[in-house]
Design a protein around this motif. Structure first.
Motif, mmCIF file in Angstrom:
data_model
loop_
_atom_site.group_PDB
_atom_site.id
_atom_site.type_symbol
_atom_site.label_atom_id
_atom_site.label_comp_id
_atom_site.label_asym_id
_atom_site.label_seq_id
_atom_site.Cartn_x
_atom_site.Cartn_y
_atom_site.Cartn_z
ATOM 1 N N LEU A 121 0.846 -1.191 0.000
ATOM 2 C CA LEU A 121 0.000 0.000 0.000
ATOM 3 C C LEU A 121 0.884 1.244 0.000
ATOM 4 N N PRO A 122 0.301 2.415 -0.300
ATOM 5 C CA PRO A 122 1.097 3.656 -0.230
ATOM 6 C C PRO A 122 1.610 3.873 1.196
ATOM 7 N N ILE A 123 2.890 4.105 1.298
ATOM 8 C CA ILE A 123 3.524 4.254 2.616
ATOM 9 C C ILE A 123 3.322 5.689 3.117
ATOM 10 N N THR A 124 2.638 5.808 4.237
ATOM 11 C CA THR A 124 2.390 7.136 4.843
ATOM 12 C C THR A 124 3.296 7.405 6.034
ATOM 13 N N VAL A 125 3.957 6.377 6.545
ATOM 14 C CA VAL A 125 4.873 6.527 7.687
ATOM 15 C C VAL A 125 6.286 6.261 7.202
ATOM 16 N N ASN A 126 7.124 7.291 7.247
ATOM 17 C CA ASN A 126 8.503 7.124 6.800
ATOM 18 C C ASN A 126 9.438 6.905 7.988
ATOM 19 N N GLU A 127 10.702 6.676 7.653
ATOM 20 C CA GLU A 127 11.691 6.412 8.697
ATOM 21 C C GLU A 127 11.973 7.641 9.565
ATOM 22 N N GLN A 128 11.828 8.818 8.983
ATOM 23 C CA GLN A 128 12.090 10.034 9.760
ATOM 24 C C GLN A 128 11.101 10.205 10.897
ATOM 25 N N ASP A 129 9.810 9.874 10.646
ATOM 26 C CA ASP A 129 8.821 9.969 11.717
ATOM 27 C C ASP A 129 9.139 9.021 12.866
ATOM 28 N N ILE A 130 9.551 7.797 12.503
ATOM 29 C CA ILE A 130 9.884 6.824 13.543
ATOM 30 C C ILE A 130 11.130 7.257 14.315
ATOM 31 N N ALA A 131 12.145 7.790 13.590
ATOM 32 C CA ALA A 131 13.367 8.244 14.265
ATOM 33 C C ALA A 131 13.079 9.421 15.201
ATOM 34 N N LYS A 132 12.167 10.293 14.792
ATOM 35 C CA LYS A 132 11.814 11.434 15.631
ATOM 36 C C LYS A 132 11.163 10.990 16.932
ATOM 37 N N VAL A 133 10.251 10.024 16.847
ATOM 38 C CA VAL A 133 9.590 9.522 18.057
ATOM 39 C C VAL A 133 10.595 8.788 18.947
ATOM 40 N N GLU A 134 11.510 8.046 18.337
ATOM 41 C CA GLU A 134 12.534 7.358 19.127
ATOM 42 C C GLU A 134 13.419 8.358 19.876
ATOM 43 N N GLN A 135 13.763 9.462 19.220
ATOM 44 C CA GLN A 135 14.567 10.489 19.883
ATOM 45 C C GLN A 135 13.807 11.113 21.048
ATOM 46 N N GLN A 136 12.515 11.409 20.856
ATOM 47 C CA GLN A 136 11.710 11.949 21.944
ATOM 48 C C GLN A 136 11.626 10.978 23.122
ATOM 49 N N LEU A 137 11.528 9.684 22.810
ATOM 50 C CA LEU A 137 11.454 8.692 23.868
ATOM 51 C C LEU A 137 12.762 8.607 24.651
ATOM 52 N N GLN A 138 13.894 8.684 23.947
ATOM 53 C CA GLN A 138 15.189 8.650 24.631
ATOM 54 C C GLN A 138 15.383 9.881 25.516
ATOM 55 N N GLU A 139 14.962 11.050 25.025
ATOM 56 C CA GLU A 139 15.066 12.260 25.827
ATOM 57 C C GLU A 139 14.197 12.163 27.073
ATOM 58 N N TRP A 140 12.997 11.608 26.929
ATOM 59 C CA TRP A 140 12.125 11.459 28.096
ATOM 60 C C TRP A 140 12.746 10.501 29.117
ATOM 61 N N LYS A 141 13.339 9.414 28.651
ATOM 62 C CA LYS A 141 13.973 8.462 29.571
ATOM 63 C C LYS A 141 15.125 9.119 30.329
ATOM 64 N N LEU A 142 15.891 9.963 29.623
ATOM 65 C CA LEU A 142 16.997 10.652 30.281
ATOM 66 C C LEU A 142 16.488 11.622 31.352
ATOM 67 N N ARG A 143 15.438 12.386 31.020
ATOM 68 C CA ARG A 143 14.868 13.313 32.008
ATOM 69 C C ARG A 143 14.278 12.571 33.185
ATOM 70 N N ASP A 144 13.600 11.473 32.920
ATOM 71 C CA ASP A 144 13.000 10.690 33.997
ATOM 72 C C ASP A 144 14.074 10.101 34.914
ATOM 73 N N LYS A 145 15.190 9.698 34.326
ATOM 74 C CA LYS A 145 16.280 9.159 35.138
ATOM 75 C C LYS A 145 16.869 10.237 36.039
ATOM 76 N N GLN A 146 17.038 11.427 35.510
ATOM 77 C CA GLN A 146 17.564 12.531 36.323
ATOM 78 C C GLN A 146 16.609 12.890 37.456
ATOM 79 N N LYS A 147 15.300 12.887 37.173
ATOM 80 C CA LYS A 147 14.320 13.167 38.226
ATOM 81 C C LYS A 147 14.363 12.117 39.322
ATOM 82 N N GLN A 148 14.473 10.853 38.936
ATOM 83 C CA GLN A 148 14.518 9.792 39.935
ATOM 84 C C GLN A 148 15.774 9.898 40.801
#
Length: 273
Positions: free
Chosen positions: A234-261
């Protein structure tokens, strides 16, 4: 009208029972105190070391024994000699030349020395009415001279304040009487602001704690959608850049959460110690 008044009284009683706000009238500070007069510098305490002006130029007093120096010091000769010495020290800081005795700078310095000596007298004898009136008159006269200098030569005004180590406190344009009702209103507003800020902070922390699982679920969903679109051609609507962006946001959140803990654990250890 009576019903409305009754409802207001009931509401006020409910608020008064829920909010424990106690108003305390501020302590009265006399006008001669340095906090109100603006004198940031006090008088030298060890007056035995200072020789009176009439004897300071003598060569014999320099080589005299300590007992003789003590006799000719300002501590032995009286408060008048001490005040003269303090005034001379302040005048020497600001005078233009050695014959300068009547400019606005030297007049302010002379008044400042007199004020500081009278402040020490008032600390020892707070019920001395004549001295209290005199020091108030001197403070008002100095304010008048400072106001004039501030209006016509602001650079010299700032330089003078720095040299004499004083703070300019002009007369207020309007008089505002402090009342219990107004103070309680302000305290209630501050209390309500604290409650609102605390609730907003708790809600922000709740949303930040839910951000990690949300990003993880979003990442899994995007990967699943992309794999299904590739498999079904099917026509691809989700590219690799969108997935990489979400992965980066998730890593940043994990780092902030670790510092808070880590910060929470450190604070907990400090409280336990």
């Amino acid at each position: 009208m009576l019903r409305r008044f009754t409802s207001l009284v009931i509401q006020n009683r409910g608020i008064k029972q829920q909010v424990d706000i106690k108003w305390v009238r501020p302590d009265y500070v006399p006008a001669y105190k340095p906090e109100r007069s603006g004198d940031l510098e006090g008088l030298p305490k060890d007056t035995v070391k200072f020789t009176a002006l009439d004897f300071s130029l003598s060569d014999e007093i320099k080589d005299a024994p300590e007992a003789v120096k003590k006799i000719f010091s300002v501590a032995h000769l009286g408060r008048k000699e001490y005040r003269t010495l303090v005034q001379k020290d302040l005048i020497d800081r600001v005078r233009r030349h050695k014959y300068d005795e009547n400019t606005s700078e030297t007049r302010i310095a002379r008044i400042t020395g007199h004020i500081r000596c009278l402040q020490e007298t008032m600390e020892l004898h707070p019920k001395n009415v004549n001295t209290k009136k005199l020091v108030q008159e001197l403070i008002d006269r100095r304010k008048k001279l400072l106001k004039f200098l501030r209006q016509y030569d602001y650079k010299k005004f700032e330089w003078l304040l720095e040299k004499l180590n004083i703070e300019y406190k002009g007369h207020p344009e309007t008089y505002h009487k402090l009342t219990r009702k107004e103070s309680l209103r302000k305290l209630t507003e501050m209390h309500c602001d604290d409650i609102r800020n605390k609730k907003l902070s708790d809600y922000r922390n709740l949303l930040e704690s839910q951000q990690g699982p949300f990003l993880q679920e979003k990442l899994n969903t995007l990967k699943f959608i992309r794999s299904e679109q590739i498999e079904l051609q099917l026509p691809i609507t989700v590219n690799e850049q969108d997935i990489a962006k979400v992965e980066q946001q998730l890593q940043e959140w994990k780092l902030r959460d670790k510092q808070k803990q880590q910060a929470k654990q450190k604070k907990k250890n400090i409280l336990l110690d």
